[in-house]
Design an enzyme around this catalytic site. Structure first.
Site, PDB file in Angstrom:
ATOM      1  N   HIS A 279       3.672   3.825   3.353  1.00 41.38           N
ATOM      2  CA  HIS A 279       3.328   2.565   4.026  1.00 41.38           C
ATOM      3  C   HIS A 279       4.537   1.643   4.133  1.00 41.38           C
ATOM      4  CE1 HIS A 279       2.822   0.030   0.326  1.00 41.38           C
ATOM      5  NE2 HIS A 279       2.286   1.110  -0.211  1.00 41.38           N
ATOM      6  N   ASP A 291       7.563   0.527  -3.895  1.00 39.04           N
ATOM      7  CA  ASP A 291       6.228   0.448  -3.300  1.00 39.04           C
ATOM      8  C   ASP A 291       6.282  -0.294  -1.964  1.00 39.04           C
ATOM      9  OD1 ASP A 291       3.495   0.588  -2.964  1.00 39.04           O
ATOM     10  OD2 ASP A 291       3.067  -1.095  -4.285  1.00 39.04           O
ATOM     11  N   GLU A 325      -1.053  -1.263   4.171  1.00 38.64           N
ATOM     12  CA  GLU A 325      -1.766  -0.618   3.072  1.00 38.64           C
ATOM     13  C   GLU A 325      -2.096  -1.615   1.971  1.00 38.64           C
ATOM     14  OE1 GLU A 325      -2.172   1.334  -0.878  1.00 38.64           O
ATOM     15  OE2 GLU A 325      -0.625  -0.064  -0.208  1.00 38.64           O
ATOM     16  N   GLU A 326      -1.200  -2.545   1.708  1.00 35.59           N
ATOM     17  CA  GLU A 326      -1.331  -3.398   0.533  1.00 35.59           C
ATOM     18  C   GLU A 326      -2.540  -4.326   0.584  1.00 35.59           C
ATOM     19  OE1 GLU A 326       0.020  -2.879  -2.080  1.00 35.59           O
ATOM     20  OE2 GLU A 326       2.067  -2.179  -1.855  1.00 35.59           O
ATOM     21  N   ASP A 353       3.404   7.532  -2.164  1.00 34.36           N
ATOM     22  CA  ASP A 353       3.146   6.120  -2.464  1.00 34.36           C
ATOM     23  C   ASP A 353       2.990   5.931  -3.964  1.00 34.36           C
ATOM     24  OD1 ASP A 353       2.596   3.427  -2.303  1.00 34.36           O
ATOM     25  OD2 ASP A 353       0.523   3.685  -1.646  1.00 34.36           O
ATOM     26  N   HIS A 423       4.375  -4.308  -7.451  1.00 37.06           N
ATOM     27  CA  HIS A 423       3.924  -5.603  -6.928  1.00 37.06           C
ATOM     28  C   HIS A 423       4.619  -6.793  -7.589  1.00 37.06           C
ATOM     29  CE1 HIS A 423      -0.231  -3.735  -5.645  1.00 37.06           C
ATOM     30  NE2 HIS A 423       0.819  -3.143  -5.074  1.00 37.06           N
TER      31      HIS A 423
END
Length: 464
Positions: A279, A291, A325-326, A353, A423
């Protein structure tokens, strides 16, 4: 004892095939480790563009950059697939403190959870009620929760060797904590970061209010694990302390973005499509290197390695860089929707991912027969220390493609350090090791090669 001629034929054929496959995998790994492009692409995504939250200027820059790079590879086709995505903006940096006595405060690190509403302009200051999970809310009830800030403090389970299992065991408090606490009159929610390490980096992530009316939604923030330990200890010493936090995030109307897609057309079975992807969006605190910048450039590298090695696939190999995606999965859903509308035949999809760390193997979502076939390829990967072939999940973006007969897979790197960065502000380029990233690219390309050569199930029996 005479050996039947037919048995000799199949034995010799298998040895020759095995030798051919070994040579092809070695060529893939050699090129990825000596002339790879993934690290350079990641450098640009991370350091020239940065965090790529859906709907942001940086997300659009990433779309333009990756399309330009795929165009330069000489693929058979490169295009953008429009998709509407949410636009949530963090605003000015969040601020929080613990107040032990009037005027006696200790600042702590927090960040708004993705999709949260803002606090009132002056912030929120209130007493705190600590819970170990959503299930505690009903036990406490309105009387103990009303007009307080709920502090979800269930940590990731350190005894789980699979850190993704540890993550799954407590991420519900981040995703649904605000919606559930709001039902009992809470003013706001503070959630312990999904992180096995004790540090001062708060970790954001998506949250949802479900069907909670807009006027009843309460703000939600993540607190760093170090600050969570401090807050918990302070509450034990003095349950009457106050907590203050202020955040300025805002949800805007959806905006248009794109999935970025490129493909090498199959020479024999062009209508059978294999997808490899990651992503393109990321959270905004760091630059999204693990990520999922790593997965994006590894997927691009799969097609580049095929081209550079002069490999002509039997089946169509398609790289898909999914948007959103997030905080929405809009890109994955749109790709599956369009594929279904066009009646496309997908036989395999592979997603990266899980970070750019050392690859350990793959997880497969497939039938018993297809998994048995995959297990037969395991020895080819053992020289590269790829030992883990598991049944399980694949990837969020390719999940919407799931259909009977379709094999889904996820690259599985070593996960022990992944949630140190997930994140958070420290998900940055310098934390990605060049060689580990390249090994992941080669591992993915090798699996794509084997699927292309042998197919799966009905494709293998009828057309292979």
């Amino acid at each position: 004892m005479k050996i039947p001629l037919l048995m000799v034929f199949f034995t010799v054929s298998t040895v020759i095939s095995q030798t051919t496959d070994e040579k092809q995998l070695k060529a893939i790994y050699d090129m990825a480790l000596t002339d790879g492009k993934a690290y350079d692409w990641l450098n640009h995504l991370s350091n020239q563009i940065g965090g790529r939250l859906s709907g942001s200027v940086q997300a659009q820059q990433a779309v333009e950059y990756t399309k330009e790079q795929l165009d330069s590879l000489g693929l058979d086709r490169v295009w953008l697939q429009p998709v509407m995505v949410p636009k949530w903006v963090r605003g000015t940096p969040e601020f929080a403190y613990i107040e032990t006595k009037p005027g006696i405060t200790t600042n702590v690190a927090i960040c708004a959870l993705g999709g949260s509403v803002a606090t009132p302009d002056g912030g929120i200051k209130a007493k705190v009620i600590e819970v170990n999970g959503i299930e505690d809310l009903e036990k406490l009830g309105n009387e103990k929760i009303k007009d307080k800030i709920v502090f979800f403090n269930r940590p990731m389970d350190p005894t789980q060797i699979s850190t993704f299992s540890a993550y799954s065991g407590c991420v519900d408090q981040r995703y649904s904590g605000a919606a559930e606490a709001g039902k009992y009159g809470a003013l706001g929610v503070i959630v312990r970061s999904m992180n096995l390490r004790i540090d001062d980096y708060p970790h954001t992530g998506s949250m949802s209010y479900g069907d909670t009316p807009v006027q009843n939604r309460i703000p939600a923030a993540a607190i760093s694990t170090k600050a969570a330990e401090l807050l918990s200890t302070t509450l034990k010493l003095n349950p009457a302390i106050n907590f203050y936090f202020k955040q300025n995030c805002k949800q805007f109307d959806d905006v248009q973005s794109y999935n970025v897609i490129g493909e090498l057309k199959g020479t024999t079975y062009p209508d059978e499509i294999m997808v490899v992807g990651g992503h393109l969006d990321s959270w905004d605190l760091g630059d999204g290197s693990h990520d999922d910048g790593a997965g994006v450039v590894q997927s691009m590298e799969v097609l580049r390695l095929m081209k550079a090695n002069g490999y002509k696939p039997q089946r169509t190999i398609r790289v898909v860089l999914f948007m959103n995606e997030e905080n929405g999965l809009r890109g994955g859903n749109k790709y599956a929707e369009v594929a279904k509308a066009k009646n496309e035949t997908h036989i395999f999809a592979l997603e990266s991912d899980a970070g750019g760390f050392t690859p350990r193997g793959f997880s497969f979502d497939c039938s018993d027969a297809d998994f048995e076939q995959v297990q037969g390829w395991k020895k080819l990967f053992e020289p590269y220390l790829i030992h883990m072939f598991l049944r399980g999940g694949s990837g969020a973006d390719i999940g919407p493609l799931k259909d009977e007969g379709l094999v889904l897979a996820g690259l599985r790197p070593d996960s022990q350090r992944y949630f140190d960065h997930h994140h958070a502000e420290n998900d940055t380029f310098e934390h990605v090791n060049k060689r580990e990233l390249e090994l992941g690219s080669a591992t993915m390309a090798s699996l794509i090669y084997l699927v292309d050569k042998y197919g799966f199930g009905i494709q293998k029996k009828v057309k292979g």
